[in-house]
Design an enzyme around this catalytic site. Sequence first.
Site, PDB file in Angstrom:
ATOM      1  N   GLY A 215      68.728 103.573 -60.064  1.00  0.00           N
ATOM      2  CA  GLY A 215      69.651 103.783 -61.163  1.00  0.00           C
ATOM      3  C   GLY A 215      69.638 105.209 -61.645  1.00  0.00           C
ATOM      4  O   GLY A 215      68.706 105.976 -61.355  1.00  0.00           O
ATOM      5  N   PRO A 216      70.656 105.603 -62.383  1.00  0.00           N
ATOM      6  CA  PRO A 216      70.715 106.970 -62.915  1.00  0.00           C
ATOM      7  C   PRO A 216      69.640 107.174 -63.969  1.00  0.00           C
ATOM      8  O   PRO A 216      69.055 106.210 -64.473  1.00  0.00           O
ATOM      9  CB  PRO A 216      72.124 107.047 -63.526  1.00  0.00           C
ATOM     10  CG  PRO A 216      72.493 105.637 -63.817  1.00  0.00           C
ATOM     11  CD  PRO A 216      71.833 104.796 -62.770  1.00  0.00           C
ATOM     12  N   PRO A 217      69.345 108.411 -64.329  1.00  0.00           N
ATOM     13  CA  PRO A 217      68.298 108.662 -65.329  1.00  0.00           C
ATOM     14  C   PRO A 217      68.737 108.213 -66.720  1.00  0.00           C
ATOM     15  O   PRO A 217      69.923 108.185 -67.050  1.00  0.00           O
ATOM     16  CB  PRO A 217      68.118 110.185 -65.273  1.00  0.00           C
ATOM     17  CG  PRO A 217      69.412 110.703 -64.737  1.00  0.00           C
ATOM     18  CD  PRO A 217      69.927 109.667 -63.805  1.00  0.00           C
ATOM     19  N   GLY A 218      67.727 107.855 -67.533  1.00  0.00           N
ATOM     20  CA  GLY A 218      67.985 107.544 -68.936  1.00  0.00           C
ATOM     21  C   GLY A 218      68.608 106.204 -69.197  1.00  0.00           C
ATOM     22  O   GLY A 218      69.213 106.008 -70.258  1.00  0.00           O
ATOM     23  N   VAL A 219      68.476 105.231 -68.266  1.00  0.00           N
ATOM     24  CA  VAL A 219      69.089 103.918 -68.489  1.00  0.00           C
ATOM     25  C   VAL A 219      68.053 102.839 -68.801  1.00  0.00           C
ATOM     26  O   VAL A 219      68.414 101.677 -68.963  1.00  0.00           O
ATOM     27  CB  VAL A 219      69.939 103.494 -67.270  1.00  0.00           C
ATOM     28  CG1 VAL A 219      71.095 104.449 -67.076  1.00  0.00           C
ATOM     29  CG2 VAL A 219      69.092 103.414 -66.004  1.00  0.00           C
ATOM     30  N   GLY A 220      66.757 103.194 -68.847  1.00  0.00           N
ATOM     31  CA  GLY A 220      65.747 102.236 -69.285  1.00  0.00           C
ATOM     32  C   GLY A 220      64.850 101.679 -68.210  1.00  0.00           C
ATOM     33  O   GLY A 220      64.184 100.657 -68.435  1.00  0.00           O
ATOM     34  N   LYS A 221      64.746 102.324 -67.049  1.00  0.00           N
ATOM     35  CA  LYS A 221      63.918 101.783 -65.962  1.00  0.00           C
ATOM     36  C   LYS A 221      62.448 101.727 -66.367  1.00  0.00           C
ATOM     37  O   LYS A 221      61.775 100.707 -66.196  1.00  0.00           O
ATOM     38  CB  LYS A 221      64.100 102.617 -64.690  1.00  0.00           C
ATOM     39  CG  LYS A 221      65.519 102.631 -64.154  1.00  0.00           C
ATOM     40  CD  LYS A 221      65.621 103.336 -62.819  1.00  0.00           C
ATOM     41  CE  LYS A 221      65.340 104.821 -62.924  1.00  0.00           C
ATOM     42  NZ  LYS A 221      66.370 105.533 -63.723  1.00  0.00           N
ATOM     43  N   THR A 222      61.938 102.828 -66.904  1.00  0.00           N
ATOM     44  CA  THR A 222      60.523 102.875 -67.304  1.00  0.00           C
ATOM     45  C   THR A 222      60.246 101.925 -68.456  1.00  0.00           C
ATOM     46  O   THR A 222      59.238 101.208 -68.460  1.00  0.00           O
ATOM     47  CB  THR A 222      60.141 104.311 -67.703  1.00  0.00           C
ATOM     48  OG1 THR A 222      60.413 105.197 -66.619  1.00  0.00           O
ATOM     49  CG2 THR A 222      58.669 104.395 -68.057  1.00  0.00           C
ATOM     50  N   SER A 560      87.407 107.857 -48.647  1.00  0.00           N
ATOM     51  CA  SER A 560      87.928 106.892 -49.617  1.00  0.00           C
ATOM     52  C   SER A 560      89.141 107.396 -50.379  1.00  0.00           C
ATOM     53  O   SER A 560      89.757 106.639 -51.132  1.00  0.00           O
ATOM     54  CB  SER A 560      86.826 106.503 -50.610  1.00  0.00           C
ATOM     55  OG  SER A 560      86.376 107.622 -51.344  1.00  0.00           O
ATOM     56  N   LYS A 603      82.314 103.026 -58.739  1.00  0.00           N
ATOM     57  CA  LYS A 603      83.662 103.549 -58.946  1.00  0.00           C
ATOM     58  C   LYS A 603      84.371 102.807 -60.080  1.00  0.00           C
ATOM     59  O   LYS A 603      85.096 103.419 -60.874  1.00  0.00           O
ATOM     60  CB  LYS A 603      84.458 103.446 -57.646  1.00  0.00           C
ATOM     61  CG  LYS A 603      83.971 104.412 -56.571  1.00  0.00           C
ATOM     62  CD  LYS A 603      84.715 104.229 -55.265  1.00  0.00           C
ATOM     63  CE  LYS A 603      84.224 105.232 -54.222  1.00  0.00           C
ATOM     64  NZ  LYS A 603      84.899 105.069 -52.920  1.00  0.00           N
TER      65      LYS A 603
END
Length: 677
Positions: A215-222, A560, A603
């Site tokens: 996932g992208p940074p800052g989305v709550g993984k940690t 695409s 997308k």
Amino acid sequence: MLSVGKGIAVKNLIGRLMPGGRRKLDFKPSGEEQLKRQVTAIFGMLANLMGSDRLVMRAGKLDALHLMRSEQLPERVLALQKIVLEDPTLDAAPRLEEIPAALEEIEDALADLLARRTVEESIEKKVAERMQERHEEYLREVRLEILKEEKGPDNPSTLKKYAELEKLEQRKLSASIGEFLRPSHLSEVIGQEKAIKAMFAKIASPYPQHVILYGPPGVGKTTVARLMLEAAKQLPHTPFGPEARFVEVDGTTLRWDPREVTNPLLGSVHDPIYQGAKRDLAEGAVPEPKPGLVTEAHGGILFIDEIGELDLMLQNKLLKVLEDKRVRFDSSYYDPTDPNVPKYIKKLFEEGAPADFILIGATTRDPSEINPALRSRCAEVFFEPLTRKDIQGIVTAAAERLDVQVEPSVVDVVSEYTIEGRKAINLLADCYGIALQRYGSGENGEGTVAITRDDLEEVIQSSRLIPFVTAQVGKGAEIGKILGLGVRGFLGSILEIEAVAFPAKTKDKGTIRFNETAGSMAKDSVFNAASVVRQITGKEISNYDVHINVIGGGNIDGPSAGLAMVLALVSAVERIPIRQDIAVTGEISLQGKIRPVGGIQEKIYGARQARVQRVLVPKENEREIPKDIDGIEVIAVEAVWDAWELAFAPEELVAATRYEDEPPYLSRKQNNHRISG
């Protein structure tokens, strides 16, 4: 052996102890009585030398006790021979004329015994003196250790530095804003319901799995990984005990030495020469294993952030530990037979250190960039990018925790400038600091701190921020302009594609211009689109000068954009307006079929961020369309003619749109022309 000088001295001593005080023992007896006195004197010396009890015991062992008590002189001499010479086989008493020679032999043996005793006493005295010295030295060391324990190794200078450190310890700042506003329960995490559900099934289970979070940074993984362990501890069927630890490390900072001199992740061996083992071990040349983070996480979770940045060789070593659930140590300095090796070191070398943990890795990289061997051993969970609604919810919840009032427009504007929950909180924290300055100056009066739009504008200007989504959906319809969809990493984005077509000055001499920065695959899509336009419209593109542009010079690294190119060209050539609230994606074939592409979910997310109302995707990607999306219509199309019926603007939308720059060579009737499929 007894030296000659010592033997003579001892014999003289015996002579002085004999009756008459003779100095030289050359026996010339004057009679039997004299011999008896001599024998009695020897027995007396033996008693003084050995002790009466030991003399009796020795005589008993040698079967000479009755001979020693006999009144007959020969038998008493025989007793002396047995006792002094220690020969129990003697059984014949000497004759009277043989007694002087026998006594001479006894005296020589007795002299040797006395000399040996003298040497032994001298050695024992030296040993006793040396032991006394060692004992006194040991006592001095013990006294010094006791004094150090009571007084310590400190001096006024070190005590001053210690006092300064203690003083520094008293100065504490409050927790960082990130820690203060971090969710404390899984229910407080916003925008990751699917990821939490998927991860809960893999971690909070009787048989937990290793997991990689994308996932992208800052989305709550940690945050989710940390809270997941706490949630799993509360369940009775999970193997995580109350003492299970969450060990966190950043993969970009894990450095190690291929020679295993240092390895903070897996552990290493400190040899007694180069790495400086403990003093007591170094003196004995004993290597000391140092367990790493995998052992520290034993029974819990090892979280490696940015695991894709981890050294490839270190990843392979980590895989071995995941298989064995133990870490093995080796050192050329280790000697298993060395009695100085402590038990714990012997156990670590022979059995290894335990490392039974669950690995959770997080990365912002694409799955294709992660080590395939590592991926095969881990389940995979994808975290969604945060939408505007999610960012607004995060900012609102953070404001409640800070106990501040926030103008509604502040929440909306923050969601325009970032898609990261961490950055949204930082923006709010900056605004909070500015509001506190105003509140402290009395401008806001008494009461709750209020954050205004002006506070946010000041933060945006000072931080040089720009909106995250720069391409916004337009209103109405336009000719030759359409929105395509791209993806980079885990984030989708909008591509503004525009095309113009002018009749060529010379028939069949038209040109096609395209900005090269968009990439070679996008250029191929242009030529494919030109062929499709000719096929479905019957018009030769060579009769037009066509210019296609990707606004902003975005790099298109895939095919695409083919569908978007076709629709833009048809619109430009046929002067058919395209509605501007639609975005399309898909590879185009020469037969006009729309082929599948990747990154459909990303997308669609990018289209939602740009407030697109309708998205067209290939029919073969229909299974990838999220089922629970709201605020956007996603339609799967199979061919170009299906797409233009949905993309070209209806009559009422065209009528409501003004075209002030209408080319003079086409009439309004031609502008409203439709291509029938």
